[in-house]
Every structure is written in C-alpha cells, then in structure tokens.
Motif scaffolding. Structure first.
Motif, PDB file in Angstrom:
ATOM      1  N   LEU A   1       0.832  -1.207   0.000  1.00  0.00           N
ATOM      2  CA  LEU A   1       0.000   0.000   0.000  1.00  0.00           C
ATOM      3  C   LEU A   1       0.865   1.254   0.000  1.00  0.00           C
ATOM      4  O   LEU A   1       0.495   2.275  -0.580  1.00  0.00           O
ATOM      5  N   SER A   2       2.016   1.174   0.646  1.00  0.00           N
ATOM      6  CA  SER A   2       2.944   2.303   0.639  1.00  0.00           C
ATOM      7  C   SER A   2       3.432   2.592  -0.773  1.00  0.00           C
ATOM      8  O   SER A   2       3.431   3.740  -1.228  1.00  0.00           O
TER       9      SER A   2
ATOM     10  N   ALA B   1       4.314   5.424   6.673  1.00  0.00           N
ATOM     11  CA  ALA B   1       4.242   4.388   7.700  1.00  0.00           C
ATOM     12  C   ALA B   1       4.660   3.029   7.153  1.00  0.00           C
ATOM     13  O   ALA B   1       5.306   2.235   7.854  1.00  0.00           O
ATOM     14  N   GLY B   2       4.326   2.771   5.892  1.00  0.00           N
ATOM     15  CA  GLY B   2       4.642   1.481   5.292  1.00  0.00           C
ATOM     16  C   GLY B   2       6.116   1.244   5.081  1.00  0.00           C
ATOM     17  O   GLY B   2       6.540   0.108   4.821  1.00  0.00           O
ATOM     18  N   ARG B   3       6.901   2.284   5.216  1.00  0.00           N
ATOM     19  CA  ARG B   3       8.352   2.138   5.073  1.00  0.00           C
ATOM     20  C   ARG B   3       9.046   2.021   6.433  1.00  0.00           C
ATOM     21  O   ARG B   3      10.279   1.980   6.504  1.00  0.00           O
ATOM     22  N   GLN B   4       8.248   1.984   7.513  1.00  0.00           N
ATOM     23  CA  GLN B   4       8.805   1.931   8.859  1.00  0.00           C
ATOM     24  C   GLN B   4       8.376   0.648   9.569  1.00  0.00           C
ATOM     25  O   GLN B   4       7.363   0.043   9.238  1.00  0.00           O
ATOM     26  N   ALA B   5       9.161   0.266  10.546  1.00  0.00           N
ATOM     27  CA  ALA B   5       8.773  -0.844  11.412  1.00  0.00           C
ATOM     28  C   ALA B   5       7.942  -0.287  12.568  1.00  0.00           C
ATOM     29  O   ALA B   5       8.182   0.824  13.039  1.00  0.00           O
ATOM     30  N   CYS B   6       6.964  -1.063  12.986  1.00  0.00           N
ATOM     31  CA  CYS B   6       6.125  -0.642  14.109  1.00  0.00           C
ATOM     32  C   CYS B   6       6.885  -0.879  15.412  1.00  0.00           C
ATOM     33  O   CYS B   6       7.448  -1.961  15.628  1.00  0.00           O
ATOM     34  N   SER B   7       6.907   0.123  16.272  1.00  0.00           N
ATOM     35  CA  SER B   7       7.602   0.008  17.554  1.00  0.00           C
ATOM     36  C   SER B   7       6.712   0.557  18.663  1.00  0.00           C
ATOM     37  O   SER B   7       6.227   1.694  18.569  1.00  0.00           O
ATOM     38  N   ASP B   8       6.470  -0.260  19.678  1.00  0.00           N
ATOM     39  CA  ASP B   8       5.617   0.144  20.803  1.00  0.00           C
ATOM     40  C   ASP B   8       4.246   0.612  20.336  1.00  0.00           C
ATOM     41  O   ASP B   8       3.677   1.578  20.856  1.00  0.00           O
TER      42      ASP B   8
ATOM     43  N   TYR C   1       4.012   3.819  14.480  1.00  0.00           N
ATOM     44  CA  TYR C   1       4.938   4.034  13.371  1.00  0.00           C
ATOM     45  C   TYR C   1       5.429   5.476  13.459  1.00  0.00           C
ATOM     46  O   TYR C   1       4.623   6.406  13.587  1.00  0.00           O
ATOM     47  N   LEU C   2       6.736   5.671  13.422  1.00  0.00           N
ATOM     48  CA  LEU C   2       7.291   7.016  13.440  1.00  0.00           C
ATOM     49  C   LEU C   2       7.561   7.462  12.007  1.00  0.00           C
ATOM     50  O   LEU C   2       8.215   6.750  11.240  1.00  0.00           O
ATOM     51  N   ILE C   3       7.032   8.631  11.642  1.00  0.00           N
ATOM     52  CA  ILE C   3       7.174   9.136  10.275  1.00  0.00           C
ATOM     53  C   ILE C   3       7.674  10.578  10.317  1.00  0.00           C
ATOM     54  O   ILE C   3       7.549  11.250  11.343  1.00  0.00           O
TER      55      ILE C   3
END
Length: 282
Positions: free
Chosen positions: A18-19, A193-200, A203-205
């Motif tokens: 989707l990203s 968001a689709g280019r990042q790993a989810c943490s806690d 997603y940090l963008i």
C-alpha cells in the motif's frame, strides 16, 4: 479463487505494498492534480466510479439523473452535490458529451481520454498490491488485455457501492476519507508508515509539511491542519514535539483499520479480475 479480505489485510506485505501504491498514485495524480482531487474524498470516489460504471454499462447511459438514481439508495450525496460534481467534471475536461447520443435532454456524458488513461494506471497499481500478496502476475495479464478495463471497472464499482464495508469507512479512517482531498493525506501517511517498522504500537514518520502538502493537493493549509487535528483528537496520530514542525507518530490500530478497509476493495478487484481476465484466458 479470489483472495478474501481477511487474507489480504493480514498479509505481512500488504502495508508495504500500500505504501508503494500510494507513491505510484501520487505520481499519476500530480500529473493532473485536479483529477487526483476528483478521487481524493470517498464521496467523490463513489460518485466518479459509479459514473464510469454507468457509461461502461450495456447502454452507455451516463446522465445526471441516472447517476442520481443509482446513488440515491445509498445516500452517497445529495442530488445537487451530484449535479455539481458532473458540472465540475465537464468544466475540467474529465467528462464530455457522449458522441454516441445526440440527445440534448437528457444530456449523455462520456469520460475523456485523460480519465480513461488514468483509470488504466489506477487499476494496474491496484493489481500490483494484490500481486504482492500472493505472488501472482495480474499486472502483466491485465496489461496484455487493456480492452477489459470497462468490464473490470464497472464490476468493481458496483461491488464496492453495494458493500457497506467499503461504502462506510471505519470512523477514524473516515475523518480523512470523507474530507476534501483527505484521501491524498491518508495516502501520504500510509506511504510513510509502510516504510517503517512498528515500535511500541506506533509508526514514526517524518513531519508533514503542511504548506507544501496543501499546495500539492489543492486545499488550504488551514483546512489541512483542521482535518489533521481531528485525527489527532481520536488518538490516531500525534507529534513527537511541536505540532506541524516535528516528526509524527501513527497509531498501529489506525493503520490496521485502514488496511482492513482497503482489503475490502482489493477483494472486489480480485473477484473482478477472476471474472473478466482470468476466465477469459481459460
């Protein structure tokens, strides 16, 4: 057999695809920003897709009254809003008088070459999302049979219109999707968001440049900030520091809600592909 919405939404590659899909569509829409705006709110999407499906139906009967009639049971928009949408589409060259119909009352319309070309690109981008899930090659099969665009589009449009799970986005997603050009804002958020790993659970963008984005999607910066604040208030997004100047975080459940909603459309598209393209190859 077409993929199920659950299979699509929960596949590990779906968000990443989707990203890429958002990035690809951004290029298409930036080539004609007003056309992008025509599909950038969910209501406009439903009206535009239904209009195309009417034109590509058996009788090519795209008139304002016919469009109002097919949308009325679903309360997509008021008759005046639909009339204004058609008038605006004619003004910007997205619809034109249908040469196959000489009648002046009612007036029949046809999509312009710009729209037909963009729909082909849009379908190809959507097929690439499905291919990323199961490794098939719908993109090549579709590219080899461009004449199937009308049948695929109309089948997809009616399936989506009749499915409340697509017609009514999840409440938090709807805050953007039902806003003017909000769909483009959502695409941008998901692309990052689709280019990042989810943490806690987040997603940090990067920070959204409100001035740049507002100019690119043809809305005021004030309107953009207003709709982002609505999404902030429901806990879907936030800033790591000063609003609109620092990096942002996106709640993972918000992204999950969006993925599950998009998977509904993807399921209907896969079914349309199976019915039109795959069956034709058999």
């Amino acid at each position: 057999m077409p993929l199920s919405a659950h299979t699509i939404a929960t596949h590990p590659s779906f968000l990443a695809s989707l990203s890429l899909y958002g990035d690809r569509l951004d290029g298409v829409y930036q080539a004609n920003p007003r056309l992008g705006a025509n599909f950038a709110s969910h209501r406009r999407w439903l009206i535009s897709q239904s209009a195309l499906a009417l034109y590509w139906g058996e009788n090519g009967d795209l008139t304002v009254n016919n469009l109002i009639d097919v949308l009325k049971p679903f309360r997509v928009a008021s008759p005046n809003t639909i009339r204004n949408h058609v008038d605006e589409s004619v003004k910007y060259g997205f619809l034109q008088p249908d040469p196959a119909h000489k009648s002046l009352r009612p007036r029949y319309f046809a999509p312009s070459e710009i729209v037909c070309g963009a729909i082909g690109q849009w379908l190809g981008a959507n097929f690439s999302v499905l291919d990323a899930v199961d490794g098939a090659d719908r993109v090549s099969a579709f590219a080899a049979r461009p004449e199937t665009i009308p049948a695929i589009q109309s089948r997809l449009a009616w399936s989506c219109l009749y499915d409340a799970a697509w017609r009514e986005p999840p409440p938090r997603v709807a805050l953007l999707q039902k806003s003017i050009s909000g769909g483009l804002v959502m695409d941008s958020i998901v692309s990052m968001a689709g280019r990042q790993a989810c943490s806690d659970g987040r997603y940090l963008i990067p920070a959204i440049n409100a001035r740049e984005m507002a100019g690119r999607i043809l809305i005021s910066r004030t309107h953009l900030q207003r709709i982002l604040r609505k999404v902030l208030e429901v806990g879907a997004i936030g800033w790591t520091g000063k609003p609109f100047e620092t990096g942002m975080w996106v709640d993972h459940t918000f992204i999950d809600e969006y993925c599950r909603w998009q998977a509904v459309k993807a399921q209907h598209l896969d079914a349309a592909f199976e019915h039109v393209v795959a069956a034709g190859r058999g």
